[in-house]
Motif scaffolding. Structure first.
Motif, PDB file in Angstrom:
ATOM      1  N   TRP A   1       0.805  -1.227   0.000  1.00 39.29           N
ATOM      2  CA  TRP A   1       0.000   0.000   0.000  1.00 39.29           C
ATOM      3  C   TRP A   1       0.834   1.270   0.000  1.00 39.29           C
ATOM      4  N   GLU A   2       2.145   1.190   0.246  1.00 39.56           N
ATOM      5  CA  GLU A   2       2.955   2.407   0.317  1.00 39.56           C
ATOM      6  C   GLU A   2       3.739   2.712  -0.946  1.00 39.56           C
ATOM      7  N   ASP A   3       4.084   1.729  -1.732  1.00 44.56           N
ATOM      8  CA  ASP A   3       4.949   1.924  -2.885  1.00 44.56           C
ATOM      9  C   ASP A   3       4.122   2.306  -4.114  1.00 44.56           C
ATOM     10  N   ASP A   4       4.214   3.570  -4.529  1.00 42.74           N
ATOM     11  CA  ASP A   4       3.427   4.044  -5.665  1.00 42.74           C
ATOM     12  C   ASP A   4       3.735   3.289  -6.952  1.00 42.74           C
ATOM     13  N   VAL A   5       4.960   2.828  -7.121  1.00 48.97           N
ATOM     14  CA  VAL A   5       5.341   2.122  -8.342  1.00 48.97           C
ATOM     15  C   VAL A   5       4.602   0.793  -8.462  1.00 48.97           C
ATOM     16  N   PHE A   6       4.437   0.094  -7.343  1.00 51.43           N
ATOM     17  CA  PHE A   6       3.840  -1.235  -7.364  1.00 51.43           C
ATOM     18  C   PHE A   6       2.420  -1.280  -6.804  1.00 51.43           C
ATOM     19  N   ARG A   7       1.873  -0.143  -6.386  1.00 50.96           N
ATOM     20  CA  ARG A   7       0.585  -0.134  -5.696  1.00 50.96           C
ATOM     21  C   ARG A   7      -0.495  -0.901  -6.466  1.00 50.96           C
ATOM     22  N   HIS A   8      -0.560  -0.745  -7.778  1.00 54.82           N
ATOM     23  CA  HIS A   8      -1.615  -1.408  -8.533  1.00 54.82           C
ATOM     24  C   HIS A   8      -1.234  -2.801  -9.002  1.00 54.82           C
ATOM     25  N   ARG A   9      -0.082  -3.280  -8.537  1.00 53.25           N
ATOM     26  CA  ARG A   9       0.262  -4.693  -8.742  1.00 53.25           C
ATOM     27  C   ARG A   9      -0.661  -5.555  -7.885  1.00 53.25           C
TER      28      ARG A   9
ATOM     29  N   ARG B   1      -5.488  -1.145   5.477  1.00 47.95           N
ATOM     30  CA  ARG B   1      -4.475  -0.200   4.992  1.00 47.95           C
ATOM     31  C   ARG B   1      -4.440  -0.155   3.466  1.00 47.95           C
ATOM     32  N   MET B   2      -4.624  -1.299   2.832  1.00 46.81           N
ATOM     33  CA  MET B   2      -4.655  -1.326   1.371  1.00 46.81           C
ATOM     34  C   MET B   2      -5.853  -0.522   0.859  1.00 46.81           C
ATOM     35  N   ARG B   3      -7.004  -0.703   1.477  1.00 49.31           N
ATOM     36  CA  ARG B   3      -8.199   0.049   1.068  1.00 49.31           C
ATOM     37  C   ARG B   3      -8.001   1.545   1.278  1.00 49.31           C
ATOM     38  N   GLU B   4      -7.440   1.886   2.421  1.00 47.85           N
ATOM     39  CA  GLU B   4      -7.186   3.293   2.731  1.00 47.85           C
ATOM     40  C   GLU B   4      -6.260   3.932   1.695  1.00 47.85           C
ATOM     41  N   ALA B   5      -5.325   3.157   1.170  1.00 48.21           N
ATOM     42  CA  ALA B   5      -4.378   3.659   0.172  1.00 48.21           C
ATOM     43  C   ALA B   5      -4.961   3.664  -1.245  1.00 48.21           C
ATOM     44  N   GLY B   6      -6.162   3.114  -1.402  1.00 45.26           N
ATOM     45  CA  GLY B   6      -6.794   3.130  -2.713  1.00 45.26           C
ATOM     46  C   GLY B   6      -6.456   1.952  -3.606  1.00 45.26           C
ATOM     47  N   VAL B   7      -5.995   0.866  -3.020  1.00 47.38           N
ATOM     48  CA  VAL B   7      -5.715  -0.331  -3.810  1.00 47.38           C
ATOM     49  C   VAL B   7      -7.033  -0.823  -4.403  1.00 47.38           C
ATOM     50  N   PRO B   8      -7.057  -1.183  -5.691  1.00 51.00           N
ATOM     51  CA  PRO B   8      -8.307  -1.631  -6.321  1.00 51.00           C
ATOM     52  C   PRO B   8      -8.891  -2.866  -5.630  1.00 51.00           C
ATOM     53  N   GLU B   9     -10.219  -2.961  -5.667  1.00 54.06           N
ATOM     54  CA  GLU B   9     -10.914  -4.103  -5.070  1.00 54.06           C
ATOM     55  C   GLU B   9     -11.963  -4.592  -6.059  1.00 54.06           C
ATOM     56  N   THR B  10     -12.074  -5.914  -6.195  1.00 54.25           N
ATOM     57  CA  THR B  10     -13.010  -6.472  -7.165  1.00 54.25           C
ATOM     58  C   THR B  10     -13.542  -7.831  -6.721  1.00 54.25           C
ATOM     59  N   ASP B  11     -14.730  -8.156  -7.224  1.00 49.35           N
ATOM     60  CA  ASP B  11     -15.286  -9.493  -7.042  1.00 49.35           C
ATOM     61  C   ASP B  11     -14.904 -10.381  -8.223  1.00 49.35           C
ATOM     62  N   ASP B  12     -14.527  -9.764  -9.343  1.00 47.39           N
ATOM     63  CA  ASP B  12     -14.146 -10.499 -10.555  1.00 47.39           C
ATOM     64  C   ASP B  12     -12.683 -10.910 -10.489  1.00 47.39           C
ATOM     65  N   TYR B  13     -12.356 -11.998 -11.186  1.00 47.79           N
ATOM     66  CA  TYR B  13     -10.970 -12.464 -11.227  1.00 47.79           C
ATOM     67  C   TYR B  13     -10.067 -11.371 -11.783  1.00 47.79           C
TER      68      TYR B  13
END
Length: 76
Positions: A15-23, A58-70
Protein backbone atom coordinates in the motif's frame (compact mmCIF):
# COMPACT_ATOMS: atom_id res chain seq x y z
CA UNK A 1 6.69 -2.32 18.32
CA UNK A 2 4.48 -5.33 18.87
CA UNK A 3 4.93 -8.53 16.90
CA UNK A 4 1.58 -8.02 15.18
CA UNK A 5 2.50 -4.46 14.15
CA UNK A 6 5.83 -5.71 12.81
CA UNK A 7 4.08 -8.40 10.77
CA UNK A 8 1.59 -5.89 9.35
CA UNK A 9 4.42 -3.51 8.45
CA UNK A 10 6.20 -6.32 6.57
CA UNK A 11 3.36 -6.06 4.01
CA UNK A 12 3.57 -2.25 3.71
CA UNK A 13 4.91 -2.38 0.15
CA UNK A 14 1.40 -3.42 -0.90
CA UNK A 15 0.00 0.00 0.00
CA UNK A 16 2.96 2.41 0.32
CA UNK A 17 4.95 1.92 -2.89
CA UNK A 18 3.43 4.04 -5.66
CA UNK A 19 5.34 2.12 -8.34
CA UNK A 20 3.84 -1.24 -7.36
CA UNK A 21 0.58 -0.13 -5.70
CA UNK A 22 -1.62 -1.41 -8.53
CA UNK A 23 0.26 -4.69 -8.74
CA UNK A 24 -1.89 -5.74 -5.78
CA UNK A 25 -5.66 -6.13 -5.83
CA UNK A 26 -8.10 -6.97 -3.06
CA UNK A 27 -10.10 -9.85 -4.51
CA UNK A 28 -13.43 -11.03 -3.09
CA UNK A 29 -14.19 -14.48 -4.55
CA UNK A 30 -17.08 -16.48 -3.07
CA UNK A 31 -17.34 -14.60 0.22
CA UNK A 32 -13.60 -14.71 0.87
CA UNK A 33 -11.22 -11.73 0.78
CA UNK A 34 -7.73 -12.25 -0.62
CA UNK A 35 -4.77 -10.17 -1.68
CA UNK A 36 -4.05 -10.91 -5.34
CA UNK A 37 -0.68 -10.31 -7.00
CA UNK A 38 -1.25 -9.36 -10.65
CA UNK A 39 2.42 -9.85 -11.54
CA UNK A 40 2.58 -13.41 -10.16
CA UNK A 41 -1.05 -13.97 -11.29
CA UNK A 42 -2.10 -15.64 -8.04
CA UNK A 43 -3.41 -14.93 -4.54
CA UNK A 44 -0.83 -13.94 -1.93
CA UNK A 45 -0.54 -16.02 1.23
CA UNK A 46 -0.54 -13.47 4.05
CA UNK A 47 0.35 -16.32 6.39
CA UNK A 48 -1.11 -14.84 9.57
CA UNK A 49 -4.89 -14.55 9.46
CA UNK A 50 -4.87 -12.28 12.51
CA UNK A 51 -3.13 -9.49 10.55
CA UNK A 52 -5.15 -9.85 7.32
CA UNK A 53 -7.90 -7.40 8.42
CA UNK A 54 -5.31 -4.69 9.14
CA UNK A 55 -3.43 -5.34 5.89
CA UNK A 56 -6.72 -5.06 3.97
CA UNK A 57 -7.73 -1.92 5.86
CA UNK A 58 -4.48 -0.20 4.99
CA UNK A 59 -4.66 -1.33 1.37
CA UNK A 60 -8.20 0.05 1.07
CA UNK A 61 -7.19 3.29 2.73
CA UNK A 62 -4.38 3.66 0.17
CA UNK A 63 -6.79 3.13 -2.71
CA UNK A 64 -5.71 -0.33 -3.81
CA UNK A 65 -8.31 -1.63 -6.32
CA UNK A 66 -10.91 -4.10 -5.07
CA UNK A 67 -13.01 -6.47 -7.16
CA UNK A 68 -15.29 -9.49 -7.04
CA UNK A 69 -14.15 -10.50 -10.56
CA UNK A 70 -10.97 -12.46 -11.23
CA UNK A 71 -8.26 -9.78 -11.42
CA UNK A 72 -5.56 -11.89 -13.13
CA UNK A 73 -4.59 -13.06 -16.56
CA UNK A 74 -6.05 -16.25 -18.03
CA UNK A 75 -4.15 -19.33 -16.88
CA UNK A 76 -2.47 -21.35 -19.61
Amino acid sequence: MSRKTAVVESYAHRWEDDVFRHRWVIWNPAGETLVFDREANCPVDIGDATVLPEVLRRMREAGVPETDDYPGRPCA
